[in-house]
Motif scaffolding. Structure first.
Motif, PDB file in Angstrom:
ATOM      1  N   UNK A 164       0.847  -1.193   0.000  1.00  0.00           N
ATOM      2  CA  UNK A 164       0.000   0.000   0.000  1.00  0.00           C
ATOM      3  C   UNK A 164       0.888   1.250   0.000  1.00  0.00           C
ATOM      4  N   UNK A 165       0.818   2.025  -1.078  1.00  0.00           N
ATOM      5  CA  UNK A 165       1.681   3.196  -1.250  1.00  0.00           C
ATOM      6  C   UNK A 165       0.836   4.459  -1.153  1.00  0.00           C
ATOM      7  N   UNK A 166       1.223   5.345  -0.236  1.00  0.00           N
ATOM      8  CA  UNK A 166       0.473   6.576  -0.008  1.00  0.00           C
ATOM      9  C   UNK A 166       1.363   7.789  -0.219  1.00  0.00           C
ATOM     10  N   UNK A 167       0.825   8.803  -0.873  1.00  0.00           N
ATOM     11  CA  UNK A 167       1.504  10.092  -0.964  1.00  0.00           C
ATOM     12  C   UNK A 167       1.098  10.936   0.233  1.00  0.00           C
ATOM     13  N   UNK A 168       2.080  11.443   0.943  1.00  0.00           N
ATOM     14  CA  UNK A 168       1.832  12.361   2.041  1.00  0.00           C
ATOM     15  C   UNK A 168       2.403  13.715   1.650  1.00  0.00           C
ATOM     16  N   UNK A 169       1.524  14.710   1.594  1.00  0.00           N
ATOM     17  CA  UNK A 169       1.907  16.061   1.191  1.00  0.00           C
ATOM     18  C   UNK A 169       2.065  16.904   2.448  1.00  0.00           C
ATOM     19  N   UNK A 170       3.268  17.384   2.723  1.00  0.00           N
ATOM     20  CA  UNK A 170       3.467  18.244   3.892  1.00  0.00           C
ATOM     21  C   UNK A 170       3.141  19.680   3.503  1.00  0.00           C
ATOM     22  N   UNK A 171       2.271  20.307   4.264  1.00  0.00           N
ATOM     23  CA  UNK A 171       1.844  21.671   3.929  1.00  0.00           C
ATOM     24  C   UNK A 171       1.276  22.330   5.169  1.00  0.00           C
ATOM     25  N   UNK A 172       1.585  23.597   5.334  1.00  0.00           N
ATOM     26  CA  UNK A 172       0.991  24.375   6.427  1.00  0.00           C
ATOM     27  C   UNK A 172       0.955  25.839   6.021  1.00  0.00           C
ATOM     28  N   UNK A 173       0.232  26.627   6.790  1.00  0.00           N
ATOM     29  CA  UNK A 173       0.017  28.033   6.447  1.00  0.00           C
ATOM     30  C   UNK A 173       1.204  28.916   6.846  1.00  0.00           C
ATOM     31  N   UNK A 174       2.032  28.455   7.782  1.00  0.00           N
ATOM     32  CA  UNK A 174       3.025  29.333   8.377  1.00  0.00           C
ATOM     33  C   UNK A 174       4.357  29.426   7.674  1.00  0.00           C
ATOM     34  N   UNK A 175       4.388  29.404   6.356  1.00  0.00           N
ATOM     35  CA  UNK A 175       5.649  29.587   5.641  1.00  0.00           C
ATOM     36  C   UNK A 175       6.260  30.943   5.992  1.00  0.00           C
ATOM     37  N   UNK A 176       7.567  30.946   6.299  1.00  0.00           N
ATOM     38  CA  UNK A 176       8.211  32.205   6.687  1.00  0.00           C
ATOM     39  C   UNK A 176       8.410  33.124   5.493  1.00  0.00           C
ATOM     40  N   UNK A 177       8.660  32.540   4.316  1.00  0.00           N
ATOM     41  CA  UNK A 177       8.948  33.369   3.143  1.00  0.00           C
ATOM     42  C   UNK A 177       7.695  33.761   2.372  1.00  0.00           C
TER      43      UNK A 177
END
Length: 258
Positions: free
Chosen positions: A2-15
């Motif tokens: 079972x292969x899953x894509x996990x996308x890391x993402x959040x609102x707090x990007x510093x740039x």
């Protein structure tokens, strides 16, 4: 497997705060990523892994409204967030995608996963970034849940916890690995979203695709290349930004955390 894509993402990007919800061609960047990954043939599941802080509450609710599966975990220990997300969805292998890659290409993802599958059970890690030959923004890494668990238990440095895979990448003796290369080196192209200049480039590129009558979210890697090469002035919009600048900064300020 079972292969899953996990996308890391959040609102707090510093740039570029809030970049994952910026409307690119009228559609949030995170929706671009999810829809393009949904076209992959070698993925069983896709989930967005975001932080637990109040700053990501709105983002998590937006994901739910869009019908995008979401997992919430540590804001800064991204390796911990990945491991717990993978365990929660019972993945045997994980494809790591970052939330700043709206042009991520399903055919490229499938090619990396196919190489990983061909190398089982020996291979534990496969990527297209060592050395990078694809444009910045088409990066793909895939690794076994066992490799992720080992990295999660043994990574001691802040840079390893924040960037998920350095512990694996830097230890090929412990993690048998392979890497795929593009037929030509396009690593000088920057298709990622970390700066306002990147936003200028991507919005102009998407606009050109729309002017040609293309549906931008369905444009392939070769089609993007043809469009850029016929409008060479575009690349000047975000030239000179270092690839993996965030990881280099983390290394420069590295410290033991465990």
């Amino acid at each position: 497997m079972r292969i899953a894509a996990i996308v890391q993402a959040r609102m707090g990007s510093t740039r570029l705060p809030g970049k994952v919800l910026r409307p690119l061609g009228g559609v949030p960047v995170i929706q671009w990523i999810y829809e393009r990954l949904s076209k992959c043939r070698n993925l069983d599941q896709i989930v967005v892994a975001t932080g637990e802080s109040a700053a990501d509450d709105e983002f998590a609710e937006t994901l739910k409204r869009l019908g995008i599966p979401v997992f919430r975990g540590s804001e800064h220990d991204v390796l911990d967030r990945y491991y717990r997300a993978a365990r929660a969805i019972r993945a045997d292998a994980v494809v790591r995608i970052t939330g700043d890659c709206p042009l991520i290409d399903p055919a490229v993802v499938d090619a990396v996963v196919a190489r990983f599958n061909e190398g089982q059970p020996e291979l534990r890690y496969v990527s297209n970034i060592n050395p990078p030959t694809y444009p910045d923004g088409l990066d793909v890494e895939v690794f076994t849940i066992e490799a992720l668990y080992q990295a999660w238990r043994q990574s001691e440095w802040a840079s390893e916890r924040e960037h998920v895979t350095p512990y694996m990448r830097n230890r090929p003796d412990l993690f048998p690995q392979d890497h795929i290369r593009c037929e030509k080196d396009y690593s000088h192209y920057r298709w990622t979203l970390d700066e306002e200049r990147d936003w200028s480039f991507l919005t102009a590129l998407v606009s050109l695709a729309s002017d040609k009558g293309w549906e931008p979210r369905e444009v392939s890697f070769p089609e993007w290349l043809s469009l850029i090469e016929s409008h060479s002035d575009l690349t000047g919009r975000n030239e000179g930004i270092l690839r993996n600048e965030g990881e280099m900064k983390s290394l420069a300020a590295d410290r033991k955390v465990k």
